[in-house]
Design a protein around this motif. Structure first.
Motif, short mmCIF file in Angstrom:
data_model
loop_
_atom_site.label_atom_id
_atom_site.label_comp_id
_atom_site.label_asym_id
_atom_site.label_seq_id
_atom_site.Cartn_x
_atom_site.Cartn_y
_atom_site.Cartn_z
N ALA A 191 -52.28 8.04 -75.50
CA ALA A 191 -52.23 9.30 -76.25
C ALA A 191 -53.60 9.99 -76.23
CB ALA A 191 -51.79 9.04 -77.69
N ALA A 192 -54.65 9.19 -76.40
CA ALA A 192 -56.00 9.75 -76.37
C ALA A 192 -56.34 10.28 -74.98
CB ALA A 192 -57.01 8.69 -76.80
N GLY A 198 -55.76 17.17 -71.49
CA GLY A 198 -54.95 18.33 -71.84
C GLY A 198 -53.51 18.22 -71.39
N LEU A 199 -52.96 17.01 -71.41
CA LEU A 199 -51.58 16.79 -70.97
C LEU A 199 -50.65 16.62 -72.15
CD1 LEU A 199 -52.28 14.22 -68.09
CD2 LEU A 199 -52.33 16.72 -68.00
N ILE A 273 -51.82 7.35 -67.24
CA ILE A 273 -50.99 8.37 -67.90
C ILE A 273 -50.03 9.05 -66.92
CG2 ILE A 273 -52.55 8.82 -69.81
CD1 ILE A 273 -53.80 11.08 -68.26
N SER A 274 -49.91 8.48 -65.72
CA SER A 274 -48.99 9.04 -64.72
C SER A 274 -47.71 8.21 -64.67
CB SER A 274 -49.64 9.04 -63.34
OG SER A 274 -50.77 9.88 -63.31
N SER A 275 -46.63 8.89 -64.28
CA SER A 275 -45.34 8.21 -64.16
C SER A 275 -45.17 7.56 -62.80
CB SER A 275 -44.20 9.21 -64.38
OG SER A 275 -44.27 9.77 -65.68
N CYS A 276 -45.80 8.12 -61.78
CA CYS A 276 -45.75 7.54 -60.45
C CYS A 276 -46.91 8.07 -59.62
CB CYS A 276 -44.41 7.81 -59.75
SG CYS A 276 -44.11 9.56 -59.41
N LEU A 277 -47.14 7.41 -58.48
CA LEU A 277 -48.27 7.73 -57.62
C LEU A 277 -47.77 7.97 -56.20
CD1 LEU A 277 -51.37 7.67 -56.86
CD2 LEU A 277 -51.10 5.19 -56.60
N VAL A 278 -48.24 9.07 -55.60
CA VAL A 278 -48.00 9.33 -54.17
C VAL A 278 -49.35 9.27 -53.49
CG1 VAL A 278 -47.20 10.97 -52.43
CG2 VAL A 278 -45.97 10.76 -54.61
N THR A 279 -49.47 8.43 -52.47
CA THR A 279 -50.78 8.17 -51.90
C THR A 279 -50.67 7.68 -50.47
OG1 THR A 279 -52.84 6.92 -52.26
CG2 THR A 279 -50.79 5.80 -52.74
#
Length: 391
Positions: A191-192, A198-199, A273-279
């Motif tokens: 949350a912090a 700013g999300l 804080i991401s739901s998934c990663l594209v890399t």
């Protein structure tokens, strides 16, 4: 052995992963009270001109001529570890390497990059220092192998088996996983972190990482696919590619679904804080994602070690691989379903090994102490190879 031994950790800036592993090991030594740790880009120190040329060629070929890079990677993998080409490569800058080692006076040397100059000098009789190699990929390559290496630390049991097939005695190989920095192993306040960046809570954020040097293929095409075919908001990390960052900022400054970053030191925060990663399929990024249970889609892995990493982990069910934008969109739509996303997070976490760095540090120190006790009866290259079980 000295109470506070001096450890030389060799890395390279061919990509960012080798340095990050070296830094993770340094943190693990410090956690056990050892602080005389020296991180050295050995190829850059001994051959600054050729290092710059090689690094430029590597980055550009990976971006513009990936098939050519893949061909050279596979050609080098055909050559046996004892081939002349490897002896020549590992023997580059012999005088400078000896001078550097004599200045630092390490009790042990750890390689996170396959410029194995110190084992070569040991075999030549120029040095007598225990040497260790931490493989920073999920696939093997003959360039990592040297008869003078005392111990190998690898990511998986399959990789250990592959090294054994290539002639390394299995007693010299420890399956430890790949070390990640302490920050990827610490609990976070999500949350912090959302507030810091700013999300909004309740939204799914996709982390799109172009690599430390911004070489992920067709970044803009990938971004458009995400925006047009999915409901994700995008955190785009361009790495050290400032031109790419400026282009993306100019193109998407008015789009509230896109936030553009340059090089990010605290990647663990954005990953958390991401739901998934594209890399791309860099082994260190994939390992960091595994520590955080972050689902990964590898997009168009480059021929060579990246393709090997992607194929190895996709066969385990740990990552998804997309070679077209259509495949990418299909995988991302699957990951918008919470059940599937949680399942993929668990699947990639299965490759994570806790306390990897601590385990490697303990083995290095224990073996180094033994080495110093017995080195007087290993005087020749032939005897050293026999002791090391290298066939």
């Amino acid at each position: 052995m000295n109470k506070d031994p001096s450890i030389l950790i060799v890395y390279s800036t061919f990509g960012d992963g080798h340095y990050q592993v070296a830094n993770a090991l340094k943190q693990s030594f410090a956690a056990q009270g050892y602080h005389k740790i020296h991180l050295v880009d050995l190829f850059a120190e001994t051959h600054p001109f050729w290092n710059a040329i090689s690094r430029f060629t590597y980055l550009k070929s990976a971006l513009y001529f990936p098939k050519l890079y893949g061909m050279s990677y596979h050609w080098m993998n055909i050559s046996k570890p004892e081939a002349r080409i490897y002896k020549w490569l590992h023997g580059l800058g012999k005088r400078k390497v000896v001078e550097l080692v004599q200045r630092i006076k390490p009790d042990a040397v750890i390689h996170t990059f396959p410029f194995l100059a110190v084992p070569q000098l040991n075999d030549n009789g120029d040095l007598a220092v225990p040497t260790f190699t931490v493989l920073t990929d999920y696939v093997s390559h003959n360039r990592w192998i040297h008869p003078g290496t005392d111990r190998y630390f690898v990511a998986t049991n399959e990789l250990k088996s592959e090294l054994v097939k290539r002639g390394v005695n299995d007693s010299r190989i420890s399956v430890t996983g790949i070390p990640v920095r302490k920050s990827f192993r610490m609990p976070v306040n999500k949350a912090a972190l959302r507030q810091k960046y700013g999300l909004e809570s309740g939204k799914n954020y996709l982390l799109l990482v172009a690599g430390a040097y911004g070489v992920l293929s067709n970044v803009r095409q990938v971004l458009q696919t995400v925006l047009e075919r999915t409901g994700y908001e995008v955190l785009l990390v361009c790495g050290k590619n400032e031109k790419l960052a400026h282009r993306m900022i100019d193109a998407y400054s008015g789009d509230k679904r896109v936030r553009v970053f340059g090089f990010v030191e605290g990647m663990e925060e954005l990953m958390s804080i991401s739901s998934c990663l594209v890399t791309k399929a860099g082994a260190i990024t994939l390992t960091e994602a595994s520590a955080l249970s972050l689902p990964v889609v590898v997009y168009r892995p480059l021929p060579g070690q990246e393709e090997g990493n992607a194929d190895t982990l996709s066969k385990k069910g740990s990552v998804l691989v997309a070679r077209t934008t259509e495949q990418l969109a299909r995988h991302l739509l699957q990951l918008e379903e919470e059940t599937f996303r949680v399942g993929m997070g668990s699947a990639i976490h299965d490759i994570h090994v806790a306390d990897t760095g601590s385990y490697i540090v303990s083995e290095v120190l224990q073996y180094t102490e033994q080495f110093q006790r017995i080195r007087q009866w290993v005087p020749s290259t032939e005897e050293r190879q026999a002791v090391h079980g290298f066939r």
